[in-house]
Design a protein around this motif. Sequence first.
Motif, short mmCIF file in Angstrom:
data_model
loop_
_atom_site.label_atom_id
_atom_site.label_comp_id
_atom_site.label_asym_id
_atom_site.label_seq_id
_atom_site.Cartn_x
_atom_site.Cartn_y
_atom_site.Cartn_z
N ASN A 103 8.82 9.92 -17.85
CA ASN A 103 7.81 8.98 -18.36
C ASN A 103 7.61 7.70 -17.58
OD1 ASN A 103 7.73 10.65 -20.92
ND2 ASN A 103 9.85 9.95 -20.88
N SER A 104 8.49 7.44 -16.62
CA SER A 104 8.35 6.20 -15.86
C SER A 104 9.00 6.37 -14.49
CB SER A 104 9.04 5.04 -16.60
OG SER A 104 10.45 5.25 -16.60
N GLY A 105 8.68 5.44 -13.60
CA GLY A 105 9.23 5.51 -12.25
C GLY A 105 10.75 5.41 -12.26
N GLY A 106 11.25 4.49 -13.07
CA GLY A 106 12.70 4.32 -13.15
C GLY A 106 13.39 5.60 -13.60
N GLU A 107 12.78 6.27 -14.56
CA GLU A 107 13.36 7.53 -15.05
C GLU A 107 13.31 8.63 -14.00
OE1 GLU A 107 12.23 9.34 -18.97
OE2 GLU A 107 11.30 7.38 -19.15
N ALA A 108 12.21 8.67 -13.24
CA ALA A 108 12.10 9.69 -12.19
C ALA A 108 13.18 9.45 -11.13
CB ALA A 108 10.70 9.64 -11.56
N ASN A 109 13.41 8.18 -10.79
CA ASN A 109 14.44 7.87 -9.80
C ASN A 109 15.84 8.13 -10.35
OD1 ASN A 109 12.81 7.15 -7.61
ND2 ASN A 109 12.45 5.12 -8.47
N GLU A 110 16.05 7.78 -11.60
CA GLU A 110 17.33 8.08 -12.25
C GLU A 110 17.61 9.58 -12.12
OE1 GLU A 110 19.16 5.62 -13.99
OE2 GLU A 110 20.72 7.00 -14.69
N SER A 137 14.58 -2.94 -1.43
CA SER A 137 13.92 -1.82 -2.09
C SER A 137 13.92 -2.03 -3.60
CB SER A 137 14.62 -0.51 -1.75
OG SER A 137 15.92 -0.47 -2.30
N PHE A 138 13.01 -1.35 -4.27
CA PHE A 138 12.94 -1.41 -5.74
C PHE A 138 12.78 0.01 -6.27
CE2 PHE A 138 10.74 -1.72 -9.82
CZ PHE A 138 11.61 -2.57 -10.49
N HIS A 139 13.66 0.38 -7.22
CA HIS A 139 13.61 1.75 -7.73
C HIS A 139 13.56 1.83 -9.24
CE1 HIS A 139 14.02 3.11 -3.65
NE2 HIS A 139 15.14 2.44 -3.50
N GLY A 140 13.47 0.69 -9.93
CA GLY A 140 13.39 0.72 -11.40
C GLY A 140 14.44 -0.18 -12.02
N ARG A 141 14.52 -0.17 -13.36
CA ARG A 141 15.35 -1.14 -14.08
C ARG A 141 16.48 -0.53 -14.90
NH1 ARG A 141 14.36 -6.61 -14.04
NH2 ARG A 141 12.27 -7.09 -13.30
N MET A 189 14.61 6.07 0.13
CA MET A 189 13.70 5.04 0.66
C MET A 189 12.29 5.13 0.09
SD MET A 189 13.23 6.30 4.62
CE MET A 189 11.58 5.69 5.02
N GLU A 190 11.62 3.99 0.12
CA GLU A 190 10.19 3.94 -0.14
C GLU A 190 9.52 4.04 1.23
OE1 GLU A 190 9.26 0.34 -2.90
OE2 GLU A 190 11.29 0.08 -2.20
N PRO A 191 8.55 4.94 1.42
CA PRO A 191 7.85 5.02 2.71
C PRO A 191 7.18 3.69 3.07
CG PRO A 191 7.12 6.77 1.24
CD PRO A 191 8.06 5.93 0.46
N GLY A 194 7.25 -1.63 -1.63
CA GLY A 194 6.22 -2.31 -2.41
C GLY A 194 6.67 -3.68 -2.88
N GLU A 195 7.56 -3.68 -3.89
CA GLU A 195 8.05 -4.95 -4.44
C GLU A 195 8.71 -5.80 -3.36
OE1 GLU A 195 7.28 -5.57 -7.74
OE2 GLU A 195 6.27 -3.66 -7.38
N GLY A 196 9.27 -5.15 -2.36
CA GLY A 196 9.99 -5.86 -1.29
C GLY A 196 9.10 -6.63 -0.34
N TYR A 222 12.48 10.30 -1.31
CA TYR A 222 11.37 9.36 -1.14
C TYR A 222 10.92 8.87 -2.51
CZ TYR A 222 10.19 9.52 3.85
OH TYR A 222 10.18 9.36 5.21
N ASP A 223 10.99 7.57 -2.71
CA ASP A 223 10.44 6.96 -3.91
C ASP A 223 8.98 6.62 -3.62
OD1 ASP A 223 9.56 5.28 -5.91
OD2 ASP A 223 11.37 4.07 -5.99
N GLU A 224 8.09 7.47 -4.11
CA GLU A 224 6.65 7.24 -3.92
C GLU A 224 5.99 6.82 -5.24
OE1 GLU A 224 4.14 8.41 -1.17
OE2 GLU A 224 5.41 9.77 0.01
N VAL A 225 6.76 6.15 -6.06
CA VAL A 225 6.23 5.69 -7.34
C VAL A 225 5.03 4.76 -7.12
CG1 VAL A 225 6.77 4.25 -9.36
CG2 VAL A 225 8.38 6.02 -8.62
N GLN A 226 5.13 3.91 -6.09
CA GLN A 226 4.03 2.98 -5.81
C GLN A 226 3.08 3.50 -4.73
OE1 GLN A 226 3.46 -1.84 -5.15
NE2 GLN A 226 5.30 -1.04 -5.99
N SER A 227 3.63 4.16 -3.71
CA SER A 227 2.82 4.58 -2.55
C SER A 227 2.07 5.89 -2.79
CB SER A 227 3.72 4.73 -1.32
OG SER A 227 4.74 5.69 -1.56
N ALA A 251 5.09 8.18 -10.11
CA ALA A 251 4.78 7.66 -11.45
C ALA A 251 3.52 6.81 -11.32
CB ALA A 251 5.95 6.88 -12.03
N LYS A 252 3.57 5.56 -11.75
CA LYS A 252 2.45 4.62 -11.68
C LYS A 252 1.08 5.28 -11.75
CE LYS A 252 4.61 0.40 -10.25
NZ LYS A 252 5.89 0.36 -9.56
N ALA A 253 0.42 5.53 -10.61
CA ALA A 253 -0.96 6.03 -10.64
C ALA A 253 -1.09 7.43 -11.21
CB ALA A 253 -1.56 5.99 -9.23
#
Length: 403
Positions: A103-110, A137-141, A189-191, A194-196, A222-227, A251-253
Amino acid sequence: MTEQVTRATFDEVMFPNYAPSAIIPVRGEGSRVWDQEGKEYIDFAGGIAVTALGHSHPTLVNVMREQAGQLWHLANIMTNEPALRLAKKLTEKTFADRVFFCNSGGEANEAAFKLARRYAFDHFGPEKNEIISFYQSFHGRTLFTVSVGGQPKYKEGFEPTPKGITHCHFNDIEELKSLISDKTCAVVMEPIQGEGGIIPADKTFAKQVRELCDQHNALLVYDEVQSGVGRSGTFFAYEQLGVTPDILTSAKALGNGFPVAAMIAKDNVAQSFVFGTHGSTYGGNPMACAIAEAVIDIITTPEVLDGVNKRHDLFVEGLNAINEKYHVFKDIRGMGLLMGAEVVEQFAGNAKAFLTAAAEEGLFVLVAGPNVIRFAPSLIIPEEDIKEGLARLDRAIAKVLAN
Ligand SMILES: *Cc1c(COP(=O)(O)O)cnc(C)c1O
């Protein structure tokens, strides 16, 4: 009866973990949003790279209404048609064979970090459990994702955090060579960070990371939650780097604002999530999946993806023209419609001043860290909204400089 609520209500009843602006939007259409007072804004923020098809997209509204009248939820003791259709589309359009929904980027990365460890455990034993990720890097909370994330402020006071995680400077292959070993189970890694601060990975760096992972039997995540989902100008940004990850998160979009996320992987990796190893109550619910399916159908058309690159050029042109007038940016960078303008020394640490001034002029922008103004508009934002938004940004910058 509907209660009257204002921004002051937030300070009374909400946790203080956010500091929202004074504006309370009540309606959106395309790339325009209106607040409680009826003031109109142009949206260059897209809810932080989420509303990639703008607000109230008519197709998405219809799909949502139709699904809402049919079936909302089942739980994963049964599967459902929208989830199966969405998973098929995701595998057809990417490197992946299998999909896990959450349901969220953080969960997908978890899920991705757990899968990486489980895969190494299954194939190489419990010693191979180290994860390498990158500073900024940022991968969720969640506790695991703030630990893998490269920004210490997000884990301060929440220790003890999970062990076996090291950080490397982004785009520094020599440092990564010195850190990676046969105990490494994954490099994350994020390709494009984003937050960084909107920092793209160098192509050669990305290729060398892939090679190092192969040498050490480590998975590349690859964390493509934002990209992802069209933001970079291709469905996912990895396509442009010429590198294929082993696990990718989205996630996100993906839901254009409806909560939905996915972790995708090759079959051999996915097999480590055997029955009972992981799960989610809402993950893969028919509402979310029906909407995400429609999002993907629209975004993966050549018109939308080519349009992202055209709009990128319009933004860069416009930002350069503004900069020729005011000399406030020392760098304008990004991929597709994930763009950053780094402010000059004079405004270092204060990119937020431009965000505030922009909102006064009727424009939403974002920041990415203290020094970068970030733009993540709808992928189908009309040209006239780009022009008008840039004109408002121009006025906002003039105001900041006059102060
Ligand atoms: C936003 C973001 C996340 C976290 O997603 P949530 O849906 O807020 O949990 C993870 N990774 C990246 C790269 C992000 O931009």
